[in-house]
Design an enzyme around this catalytic site. Sequence first.
Site, PDB file in Angstrom:
ATOM      1  N   ARG A  87       0.201 -34.264  32.959  1.00  0.00           N
ATOM      2  CA  ARG A  87       1.151 -33.107  33.289  1.00  0.00           C
ATOM      3  C   ARG A  87       1.896 -33.276  34.591  1.00  0.00           C
ATOM      4  O   ARG A  87       2.739 -34.395  34.711  1.00  0.00           O
ATOM      5  CB  ARG A  87       0.057 -32.054  33.656  1.00  0.00           C
ATOM      6  CG  ARG A  87      -0.478 -31.731  32.087  1.00  0.00           C
ATOM      7  CD  ARG A  87      -1.676 -30.860  32.297  1.00  0.00           C
ATOM      8  NE  ARG A  87      -1.464 -29.353  33.029  1.00  0.00           N
ATOM      9  CZ  ARG A  87      -1.133 -28.343  32.606  1.00  0.00           C
ATOM     10  NH1 ARG A  87      -1.085 -28.295  31.268  1.00  0.00           N
ATOM     11  NH2 ARG A  87      -1.110 -27.247  33.420  1.00  0.00           N
TER      12      ARG A  87
ATOM     13  N   ASP B 252       1.187 -22.804  45.037  1.00  0.00           N
ATOM     14  CA  ASP B 252       1.309 -22.091  43.810  1.00  0.00           C
ATOM     15  C   ASP B 252       2.140 -20.868  44.447  1.00  0.00           C
ATOM     16  O   ASP B 252       1.608 -20.212  45.570  1.00  0.00           O
ATOM     17  CB  ASP B 252      -0.012 -21.688  43.217  1.00  0.00           C
ATOM     18  CG  ASP B 252       0.140 -21.213  41.741  1.00  0.00           C
ATOM     19  OD1 ASP B 252       0.729 -20.157  41.605  1.00  0.00           O
ATOM     20  OD2 ASP B 252      -0.765 -21.620  41.094  1.00  0.00           O
TER      21      ASP B 252
ATOM     22  N   MET C  63      -7.074 -17.613  47.061  1.00  0.00           N
ATOM     23  CA  MET C  63      -7.450 -17.943  48.425  1.00  0.00           C
ATOM     24  C   MET C  63      -7.399 -19.451  48.699  1.00  0.00           C
ATOM     25  O   MET C  63      -6.979 -19.831  49.930  1.00  0.00           O
ATOM     26  CB  MET C  63      -9.021 -17.466  48.647  1.00  0.00           C
ATOM     27  CG  MET C  63      -9.008 -15.858  48.469  1.00  0.00           C
ATOM     28  SD  MET C  63     -10.832 -15.281  48.325  1.00  0.00           S
ATOM     29  CE  MET C  63     -11.340 -15.615  49.749  1.00  0.00           C
ATOM     30  N   ALA C  64      -7.909 -20.345  47.842  1.00  0.00           N
ATOM     31  CA  ALA C  64      -7.746 -21.604  48.087  1.00  0.00           C
ATOM     32  C   ALA C  64      -6.495 -22.200  48.467  1.00  0.00           C
ATOM     33  O   ALA C  64      -6.221 -23.126  49.096  1.00  0.00           O
ATOM     34  CB  ALA C  64      -8.475 -22.365  46.937  1.00  0.00           C
ATOM     35  N   LYS C  65      -5.450 -21.797  47.573  1.00  0.00           N
ATOM     36  CA  LYS C  65      -3.915 -22.143  47.683  1.00  0.00           C
ATOM     37  C   LYS C  65      -3.384 -21.863  49.055  1.00  0.00           C
ATOM     38  O   LYS C  65      -2.688 -22.287  49.524  1.00  0.00           O
ATOM     39  CB  LYS C  65      -3.296 -21.631  46.330  1.00  0.00           C
ATOM     40  CG  LYS C  65      -3.401 -22.684  45.247  1.00  0.00           C
ATOM     41  CD  LYS C  65      -2.963 -24.149  45.153  1.00  0.00           C
ATOM     42  CE  LYS C  65      -3.203 -24.646  43.837  1.00  0.00           C
ATOM     43  NZ  LYS C  65      -2.891 -26.080  44.065  1.00  0.00           N
TER      44      LYS C  65
ATOM     45  N   TYR D  62      -9.039 -18.757  43.308  1.00  0.00           N
ATOM     46  CA  TYR D  62      -8.125 -19.783  43.348  1.00  0.00           C
ATOM     47  C   TYR D  62      -6.824 -19.597  44.395  1.00  0.00           C
ATOM     48  O   TYR D  62      -6.525 -20.425  45.173  1.00  0.00           O
ATOM     49  CB  TYR D  62      -7.329 -19.759  42.040  1.00  0.00           C
ATOM     50  CG  TYR D  62      -6.222 -20.686  41.718  1.00  0.00           C
ATOM     51  CD1 TYR D  62      -6.217 -22.060  41.818  1.00  0.00           C
ATOM     52  CD2 TYR D  62      -4.988 -20.023  41.746  1.00  0.00           C
ATOM     53  CE1 TYR D  62      -5.078 -22.730  41.555  1.00  0.00           C
ATOM     54  CE2 TYR D  62      -3.744 -20.869  41.645  1.00  0.00           C
ATOM     55  CZ  TYR D  62      -3.821 -22.064  41.311  1.00  0.00           C
ATOM     56  OH  TYR D  62      -2.868 -22.990  41.206  1.00  0.00           O
TER      57      TYR D  62
HETATM   58  N1  LIG Z   1       1.453 -26.088  36.014  1.00  0.00           N
HETATM   59  C1  LIG Z   1       2.222 -25.036  36.346  1.00  0.00           C
HETATM   60  O1  LIG Z   1       2.683 -24.258  35.793  1.00  0.00           O
HETATM   61  C2  LIG Z   1       1.657 -24.778  37.963  1.00  0.00           C
HETATM   62  C3  LIG Z   1       2.098 -23.715  38.634  1.00  0.00           C
HETATM   63  C4  LIG Z   1       1.785 -23.418  39.990  1.00  0.00           C
HETATM   64  C5  LIG Z   1       1.020 -24.449  40.589  1.00  0.00           C
HETATM   65  N2  LIG Z   1       0.889 -25.516  40.038  1.00  0.00           N
HETATM   66  C6  LIG Z   1       0.300 -26.488  40.817  1.00  0.00           C
HETATM   67  O2  LIG Z   1       0.872 -27.958  40.651  1.00  0.00           O
HETATM   68  C7  LIG Z   1      -0.082 -28.942  40.648  1.00  0.00           C
HETATM   69  C8  LIG Z   1      -0.032 -29.529  39.282  1.00  0.00           C
HETATM   70  O3  LIG Z   1      -0.128 -28.743  38.120  1.00  0.00           O
HETATM   71  P1  LIG Z   1      -0.931 -29.157  36.778  1.00  0.00           P
HETATM   72  O4  LIG Z   1      -0.707 -27.939  35.987  1.00  0.00           O
HETATM   73  O5  LIG Z   1      -0.187 -30.424  36.227  1.00  0.00           O
HETATM   74  O6  LIG Z   1      -2.239 -29.431  37.193  1.00  0.00           O
HETATM   75  P2  LIG Z   1      -3.560 -29.623  36.127  1.00  0.00           P
HETATM   76  O7  LIG Z   1      -3.087 -30.069  34.937  1.00  0.00           O
HETATM   77  O8  LIG Z   1      -4.438 -28.195  36.256  1.00  0.00           O
HETATM   78  O9  LIG Z   1      -4.472 -30.497  37.412  1.00  0.00           O
HETATM   79  C9  LIG Z   1      -4.113 -32.045  37.635  1.00  0.00           C
HETATM   80  C10 LIG Z   1      -5.346 -32.894  37.738  1.00  0.00           C
HETATM   81  O10 LIG Z   1      -5.962 -32.371  38.897  1.00  0.00           O
HETATM   82  C11 LIG Z   1      -7.255 -33.184  38.620  1.00  0.00           C
HETATM   83  N3  LIG Z   1      -8.314 -32.641  39.502  1.00  0.00           N
HETATM   84  C12 LIG Z   1      -8.830 -31.256  39.359  1.00  0.00           C
HETATM   85  N4  LIG Z   1     -10.031 -31.071  40.085  1.00  0.00           N
HETATM   86  C13 LIG Z   1     -10.449 -32.292  40.459  1.00  0.00           C
HETATM   87  C14 LIG Z   1     -11.415 -32.853  41.205  1.00  0.00           C
HETATM   88  N5  LIG Z   1     -12.308 -32.110  41.746  1.00  0.00           N
HETATM   89  N6  LIG Z   1     -11.478 -34.263  41.776  1.00  0.00           N
HETATM   90  C15 LIG Z   1     -10.330 -34.892  41.174  1.00  0.00           C
HETATM   91  N7  LIG Z   1      -9.276 -34.388  40.373  1.00  0.00           N
HETATM   92  C16 LIG Z   1      -9.436 -33.359  39.863  1.00  0.00           C
HETATM   93  C17 LIG Z   1      -7.405 -33.449  37.241  1.00  0.00           C
HETATM   94  O11 LIG Z   1      -7.595 -34.905  37.214  1.00  0.00           O
HETATM   95  P3  LIG Z   1      -8.249 -35.426  35.729  1.00  0.00           P
HETATM   96  O12 LIG Z   1      -7.634 -34.909  34.418  1.00  0.00           O
HETATM   97  O13 LIG Z   1      -8.048 -36.861  35.850  1.00  0.00           O
HETATM   98  O14 LIG Z   1      -9.747 -35.040  35.827  1.00  0.00           O
HETATM   99  C18 LIG Z   1      -6.051 -32.919  36.583  1.00  0.00           C
HETATM  100  O15 LIG Z   1      -5.519 -33.603  35.664  1.00  0.00           O
HETATM  101  C19 LIG Z   1      -1.500 -28.366  40.936  1.00  0.00           C
HETATM  102  O16 LIG Z   1      -1.688 -28.442  41.992  1.00  0.00           O
HETATM  103  C20 LIG Z   1      -1.137 -26.761  40.457  1.00  0.00           C
HETATM  104  O17 LIG Z   1      -2.113 -25.961  41.300  1.00  0.00           O
HETATM  105  C21 LIG Z   1       0.889 -25.864  38.837  1.00  0.00           C
END
Ligand SMILES: NC(=O)c1ccc[n+]([C@@H]2O[C@H](COP(=O)([O-])OP(=O)(O)OC[C@H]3O[C@@H](n4cnc5c(N)ncnc54)[C@H](OP(=O)(O)O)[C@@H]3O)[C@@H](O)[C@H]2O)c1
Length: 248
Positions: A18, A144, A159-161, A157
Site C-alpha cells: 500500500r 491522518d 487519539m493515537a494519531k 485511533y
Molecule cells: N490509506 C489511507 O487512505 C490513509 C488515510 C489517512 C492516513 N493514512 C496513514 O498513512 C499510512 C499508510 O497508510 P496505509 O493505508 O498504507 O497503511 P496500512 O496498510 O493500514 O498499514 C501499513 C502497514 O503497517 C504495518 N503495521 C501495522 N501494525 C504494525 C505493528 N504493530 N508492527 C509492525 N507493523 C505494523 C503493517 O505491516 P504488515 O502488513 O507487514 O504486517 C501494514 O502493512 C498509515 O500511517 C496510515 O495511518 C492512510
Amino acid sequence: MSPRRDRPVALITGAGRRVGAVTARTLHAAGYDLALHYRHSADDARALADELERQRGGSTLLLQAELAELPALPALIEQLLAYYGRLDALVNNASAFFPTPLGTATPQQWNALFASNAQAPFFLSQAAIPALREARGGIVNMIDIYAERPLAEHAVYCMAKAALAAMTRSLALELGPEIRVNGVAPGAVLWPSDSKPYADQQAMLARTPLQHAGTPDDVAGAVLWLLRDARYVTGQIIRVDGGRTLSV
Ligand SMILES: NC(=O)c1ccc[n+]([C@@H]2O[C@H](COP(=O)([O-])OP(=O)(O)OC[C@H]3O[C@@H](n4cnc5c(N)ncnc54)[C@H](OP(=O)(O)O)[C@@H]3O)[C@@H](O)[C@H]2O)c1
C-alpha cells in the site's frame, strides 16, 4: 558499522504494501537506498525488494519486526547502520487502524493502536537521533486528517494519531538544527479492505473540494518533498486530502 554509503538511506516502516510500498518506490527512484520494514507482509516486502534490487543492486535491506515490541526497536537501527553505515531519513508509516466504539474498547485495543501509531514512532525516532543528526537528516510521520477532525467510532485511533502530531512538533522543536521533523496527513487515499460502503465513499468525495480520492503517489510525493526539498520546513504537518478538511 559498515563504511558509509554515498547515497542517502531511508528507513520506511510498514513498507511491504500500500502507501508504504509506493513511498519506497518513490524514494528509491529519487536515489535513496532503503531499509524496508515489514511485520506480516513478508512476501510483499521480498517482492518489492527484488523489484528495487533489479533497478539498483545493493539498495535494499529487509527488516522484520513487530513494532509493539518497543525494547527491540533500537536493534532495528543498529542492524540498518551495520549494513549501510548511515541513516538520512525515517518514515514512520506503519499503522494499525480499526474501530473502537465507545462502550466496547479494550485496553488491548488501546495498546495496539498506540503502539504502532505513537509509541513505536517515538522510540524508533529516539534510537535514530544520533545517525540522523550526523546525516543532517529528517523524519516524516504519517498522520491522518482524523487526528484533527475525529472519525466516529475510532476515538482511540484518532487519539493515537493526535499523539503522533504532537510528537512531530515536539521533536521538531528539540532536534533542530540538524534534524527536521514533519508529518503528512492523508485524507482518503486507499480505502481499507473493510471500508465504508461505496455510496458513503462517493458522498464523502463529493464534499471534498478536489472531488476525487488521492493516490499513494500523492502522499509519497509529499514525503519526498519534505525529506529532500523542504530545507526550511520543520514541525509542519502537510494535509494531502484534496481540501477535505475545509468542508463541513
Ligand atoms: N490509506 C489511507 O487512505 C490513509 C488515510 C489517512 C492516513 N493514512 C496513514 O498513512 C499510512 C499508510 O497508510 P496505509 O493505508 O498504507 O497503511 P496500512 O496498510 O493500514 O498499514 C501499513 C502497514 O503497517 C504495518 N503495521 C501495522 N501494525 C504494525 C505493528 N504493530 N508492527 C509492525 N507493523 C505494523 C503493517 O505491516 P504488515 O502488513 O507487514 O504486517 C501494514 O502493512 C498509515 O500511517 C496510515 O495511518 C492512510
